[in-house]
Design a protein around this motif. Structure first.
Motif, short mmCIF file in Angstrom:
data_model
loop_
_atom_site.label_atom_id
_atom_site.label_comp_id
_atom_site.label_asym_id
_atom_site.label_seq_id
_atom_site.Cartn_x
_atom_site.Cartn_y
_atom_site.Cartn_z
N PRO A 218 -4.31 -39.91 22.44
CA PRO A 218 -4.74 -38.60 22.97
C PRO A 218 -4.92 -37.59 21.86
CG PRO A 218 -2.41 -38.97 23.39
CD PRO A 218 -2.93 -40.27 22.86
N ARG A 219 -5.86 -36.68 22.07
CA ARG A 219 -6.11 -35.64 21.09
C ARG A 219 -5.03 -34.57 21.16
NH1 ARG A 219 -12.62 -34.41 21.40
NH2 ARG A 219 -13.33 -36.54 20.83
N PRO A 220 -4.67 -34.00 20.01
CA PRO A 220 -3.67 -32.91 20.04
C PRO A 220 -4.25 -31.65 20.66
CG PRO A 220 -4.55 -33.21 17.83
CD PRO A 220 -5.08 -34.34 18.65
N ALA A 221 -3.35 -30.82 21.15
CA ALA A 221 -3.78 -29.55 21.74
C ALA A 221 -4.42 -28.68 20.69
CB ALA A 221 -2.59 -28.84 22.37
N PRO A 222 -5.32 -27.77 21.10
CA PRO A 222 -5.95 -26.88 20.11
C PRO A 222 -4.93 -26.08 19.34
CG PRO A 222 -7.10 -26.77 22.23
CD PRO A 222 -5.84 -27.55 22.45
N ALA A 224 -2.56 -27.18 17.42
CA ALA A 224 -1.36 -27.95 17.08
C ALA A 224 -1.68 -28.95 16.00
CB ALA A 224 -0.82 -28.67 18.31
#
Length: 247
Positions: A218-222, A224
């Motif tokens: 999964p991609r990290p949160a904006p 982070a």
């Protein structure tokens, strides 16, 4: 000169011959069309060439149209290189004895066209003197551009498309063929192609299912920062080194 003026001028030159004039379609390419009796065919072309107003000095082409029971229409197109106008001259000959005077003495360029028309339609041009075969072999029988002429290819092999009434009783169309390198419908999707729905090359069951999608982390949160792996922990998505994972 306008097409109307060209037609009226030629009809006036041929009087008292019963010639009629009209204008063909084509908007900017419209032509005066003059119908004359077969006996006045040569005189009509000569008048069109020699008249000081018409000056139709260029012979463009000559051919015929099969009108079935009504006979054949012999058609010639003339053009004026000075006046930039043209005319379609027509005459109708009977089907049982199609013949009209040759106009080679008026326009020498008509020799080739009269030979072709004689060969394809069976219309004789009196005075030509050299109506020998032009396009077909000497042993060929019949006149291919007559509407009653039966094409040999239709007799030897039925036409699969059945586009014209009576051509084939089988019906149906041709199997679609894809260009080289183009995959079959469904070959790159998740649903196999039904058998026989596409062209050749898919096998008995049609197309093949798509490859399973590769799992990604999964991609990290904006904003982070990505988490760093602990010492000794493998990096996600990295290939194992040689010898690892076999212990």
């Amino acid at each position: 000169m306008t097409p109307e003026e060209v037609g009226q001028r030629l009809v006036a030159l041929l009087a008292p011959v019963a010639a009629t004039t009209s204008v063909s379609g084509g908007q900017g390419y419209a032509r005066a069309t003059v119908d004359v009796p077969p006996a006045s065919w040569g005189d009509a072309l000569r008048a069109a060439r020699d008249d000081a107003e018409l000056r139709l000095d260029f012979f463009d082409w000559l051919s015929a149209v099969d009108e079935l029971a009504d006979g054949f229409d012999v058609v010639a197109h003339l053009w004026s290189t000075a006046g930039r106008h043209g005319v379609l001259l027509r005459t109708r000959v009977p089907r049982d004895a199609p013949s009209v005077a040759s106009v080679v003495d008026v326009y020498p360029g008509a020799a080739w066209h009269e030979r072709e028309t004689y060969e394809m339609f069976g219309i004789s041009f009196a005075g030509h003197g050299e109506l020998r075969p032009l396009l077909l072999p000497p042993e060929f029988e019949g006149h291919p551009l007559r509407k009653e002429f039966v094409l040999a290819s239709r007799v030897a092999k039925p036409w699969p498309g059945a586009k014209e009434p009576g051509e084939s009783e089988a019906g149906g169309g041709r199997r679609p063929i894809r260009p080289p390198g183009v995959p079959a419908p469904g070959e790159w999707g998740s649903t196999p192609t039904p058998a026989g729905a596409a062209g050749v090359g898919e096998g008995p069951r049609g197309g093949t299912p798509a490859r399973p999608a590769r799992e990604r982390p999964p991609r990290p949160a904006p904003g982070a920062a990505p988490a760093r792996p602990a010492p000794g922990e493998p990096v996600a998505g990295a290939e194992p080194a040689a010898g690892e994972g076999n212990a």
